[in-house]
Design an enzyme around this catalytic site. Structure first.
Site, short mmCIF file in Angstrom:
data_model
loop_
_atom_site.label_atom_id
_atom_site.label_comp_id
_atom_site.label_asym_id
_atom_site.label_seq_id
_atom_site.Cartn_x
_atom_site.Cartn_y
_atom_site.Cartn_z
CB VAL A 1 15.45 4.83 -9.08
CG1 VAL A 1 16.29 4.33 -7.94
CG2 VAL A 1 14.87 6.21 -8.77
CG ASP A 2 15.54 8.82 -13.40
OD1 ASP A 2 16.73 8.43 -13.46
OD2 ASP A 2 15.24 10.01 -13.19
CG ASP A 3 14.31 4.75 -18.35
OD1 ASP A 3 14.89 3.82 -17.77
OD2 ASP A 3 13.18 4.68 -18.85
#
Ligand code: PRX
Length: 672
Positions: free
Chosen positions: A534-536
């Site tokens: 859910v992050d980069d």
């Protein structure tokens, strides 16, 4: 559609497997799990007592103390406080002292067919002691950092064990990283020793590792005027003859020449349970890699216990994990977990497709491998070549299969199960991270039914919670952010030299929880299915890569003015990287320039991070405050042109139309 239907398949535990398994039922698991959460001092205390401790931990206190809530004070995690032990002693000496010295520890298979080596626990201990003595002779002592940049020769795990024996902190850098990345990692922890290798043969290509080392050391000198005091090079004559290796007299030393004369006995440095064991750099959502730090006691107990129960390890098994020791999987399930259990394992230097796509199955037949642990990407690429390469080899020795590193789609899972495992072997889809030290969510193969694509239930001592957008824990079936409540023994304790960043990265979004960065779904029966980062961060072929790092590597090319990289679904690699690049005024976009820009990423990070696609972008979609709208770029990369959403709030909505037009054009051309 077919894929969706397949995902509903539930695969029961084969009765023959259950009958001999260590954990035979969900009920048996539930009882143990309950104790592990409610009374960790008893649960982990009993397990830890099976190891050798020079001094037992302070049993008058709880076995673990921690703070995950930054509002209450600094983040801290401690297990087995006051105890003294040594992981190398438990992985090697203990077996030799208890009469298992002649058991085979490593069945090494080289890149070329016919290159092989058998090392018993006694052999590994002797080699480890020799290197430990040599490192001591060079002044290495407890707490010093030793950087290891090597291919999968037996000396790699031996080097890790030798460091652990004398209390030095190892930092293994995967052999696929570039000189720039290696230099960054040496400088971050100021490692005074570099252990490396002349070259490595991967398939039919020889890679001159020493040339990368030379360049990295030059960069260290240029950037911070730092040079490691010891640079020990293992002579891998199988790949490149000595005469062809560039040599800096006075700095470089040949491993075999130096270490040969050292004694095969070396005293052990007794380590406090919370003393550092190793650093392993991993990618985060920001550009700079993080030095994840693990400590001795908790990691040892967790690595050994997860290995035993997840792989249902029993004497006589032959284990094979195809990972590289440069990643956490190789740390925990090659170097430490199997050795702590006195297991026999295959260590393979080569690649799955060389000299033919049968190589893995040949090795399984040759060594009668019973437990096989690999990555979904490799499974997908071998599946694509058809069953014939697999079925011509005898796989009757196999009893358990495993996967790690990324989600496995149902189709690949079912192929692995039906073809590789002949429908007989359960598959453990193990979810975990560099930071967790060991497997966290996984089937226990004799205990409950499998569901393709689902990692199922938490391991002992692990309390997953699924948070919603507001950070509220959800009950029952749900989807949300996967976080962990409470500390488990194998978890990272800090980021090297940056405890603040540790607290910010993992404990700030929702105070009180370890935030994994993954999304998940939970079903009514408790099964957890991971749904991706859910992050980069992207996960390409199981390699965790920071989008920020890729973008900064792209812009290191003088012609790149601005870039934005996004992940897209890739049939074989799981995810691929799609980069949008805006060129500097006046530079013409050419195919040659694309290659040069890709080469910049290869140079800054390594080949595995090179974008699959580069699309020229006259402009990037930005909000009026200048934030790049990656959501839109992801849709364009995935050809989901009808799902771009509202673009009216963009500073220049016309940019999107241009990008879509170019993409449509490219897609049409590539389909011709
Ligand atoms: O996104 C998850 C994915 O890999 C990430 C961790 O990467 P790394 O620290 O490099 O460790 C990989 C080897 C343990 C996770 O945050 N991941 C790992 N295993 C799985 C997975 N995603 C889905 N299913 C898995 N079994």
């Amino acid at each position: 559609m077919a894929e969706e239907r397949e995902q509903k398949v539930i695969v029961p535990v084969p009765e023959a497997f259950r009958a001999q398994a260590l954990i035979k039922s969900r009920q048996q698991y539930e009882e143990m799990y309950k104790q592990s959460i409610e009374d960790p001092s008893t649960f982990w205390g009993n397990i830890a007592s099976q190891f050798y401790w020079k001094r037992k931990w302070d049993t008058s206190k709880p076995i673990c103390s921690y703070n995950f809530d930054i509002r209450q004070g600094p983040v801290s995690i401690e297990w087995f406080k006051g105890g003294y032990t040594n992981i190398c002693y438990n992985a090697l000496d203990k077996h030799v002292n208890e009469g298992r010295g002649d058991n085979v520890a490593i069945l090494w298979e080289g890149n070329q067919v016919g290159q092989e080596l058998r090392l018993t626990y006694r052999d590994v201990l002797k080699k480890t002691c020799q290197l430990a003595n040599y490192l001591r002779k060079r002044g290495v002592k407890k707490g010093d950092r030793v950087c290891i940049y090597m291919p999968m020769v037996p000396e790699l795990p031996i080097a890790m064990l030798a460091c652990a024996r004398i209390g030095a902190i190892h930092s293994v850098v995967f052999g696929g990283f570039s000189a720039e990345s290696l230099a960054g990692r040496i400088l971050d922890c100021k490692s005074d020793v570099l252990l490396s290798c002349s070259a490595v043969q991967r398939g039919n290509k020889a890679l001159n590792l020493k040339a990368i080392v030379d360049e990295a050391l030059m960069l260290c000198k240029q950037k911070e005027n730092f040079t490691p005091g010891t640079c020990l090079i293992y002579d891998n004559a199988n790949a490149v003859p000595r005469s062809k290796v560039n040599w800096v007299a006075g700095r470089d030393l040949w491993w075999q020449d130096e270490v040969r004369s050292c004694s095969t006995e070396a005293p052990v440095e007794w380590m406090e349970a919370e003393d550092p064991l190793f650093l392993l750099y991993t990618s985060g959502s920001t550009g700079k890699p993080k030095g994840v730090l693990h400590t001795v006691g908790g990691y040892m107990v967790y690595a050994a216990t997860t290995f035993k129960y997840v792989f249902d390890y029993q004497p006589g098994d032959v284990f094979w994990c195809t990972a590289d020791c440069g990643w956490i999987t190789g740390h925990t399930y090659i170097c430490y977990g199997p050795m702590l259990n006195g297991a026999t394992q295959v260590v393979f230097e080569g690649v799955p497709m060389y000299p033919s796509p049968s190589r893995w199955w040949e090795i399984i037949e040759k060594y009668k491998v019973s437990i096989f642990y690999t990555a979904p990407t490799a499974i997908r690429s071998l599946e694509a070549l058809g069953d014939k390469h697999v079925i011509k080899h005898d796989r009757s020795s196999l009893r358990l299969l495993g996967t790690v590193g990324e989600a496995i789609n149902a189709k690949a899972w079912l192929w692995y199960h039906r073809v590789v495992g002949e429908g007989r072997c359960p598959i453990v889809d193990t979810w975990w991270q560099t930071e967790t030290g060991g497997i966290m969510i996984t089937p226990l193969p004799g205990a409950w039914c499998l569901k393709p694509g689902s990692a199922t239930l938490p391991f002992f001592g692990v309390e997953p919670v699924v948070l919603d957008q507001e950070g509220k824990p959800q009950d029952g079936p749900c989807a949300g952010y996967l976080c962990i409540k409470g500390a488990w023994p194998g978890m990272a304790r800090t980021l090297y030299g940056d405890h603040q960043r540790f607290a910010e990265t993992y404990f700030t979004t929702w105070p009180g929880y370890y935030v994994t960065g993954d999304g998940c779904q939970r079903e009514a029966n408790g099964y957890i299915t991971l749904t991706g980062r859910v992050d980069d961060v992207v996960n390409v072929s199981g390699h965790r890569i920071s989008i920020g790092e890729v973008e900064s590597a792209l812009t290191s090319h003088k012609s790149c003015a601005e870039t934005a990289a996004v992940a897209f679904d890739h049939d074989v690699k799981g995810q691929g990287i799609y980069a949008f690049v805006t060129l500097v005024e006046g530079v013409s976009p050419t195919e040659k320039l694309k290659d040069e820009i890709k080469a910049a990423v290869r140079r800054e990070i390594g080949s595995f991070a090179v974008p699959d696609v580069i699309q020229w972008a006259p402009g990037l979609p930005k909000t009026r405050s200048g934030k790049i709208m990656r959501r839109i770029l992801r849709k364009i990369a995935a050809n989901q042109f009808n799902e771009l959403g509202d673009t009216s709030s963009l500073a220049d909505p016309a940019v999107v139309d241009q990008l879509v037009e170019t993409k449509r054009g490219n897609t049409r051309i590539s389909k011709l």
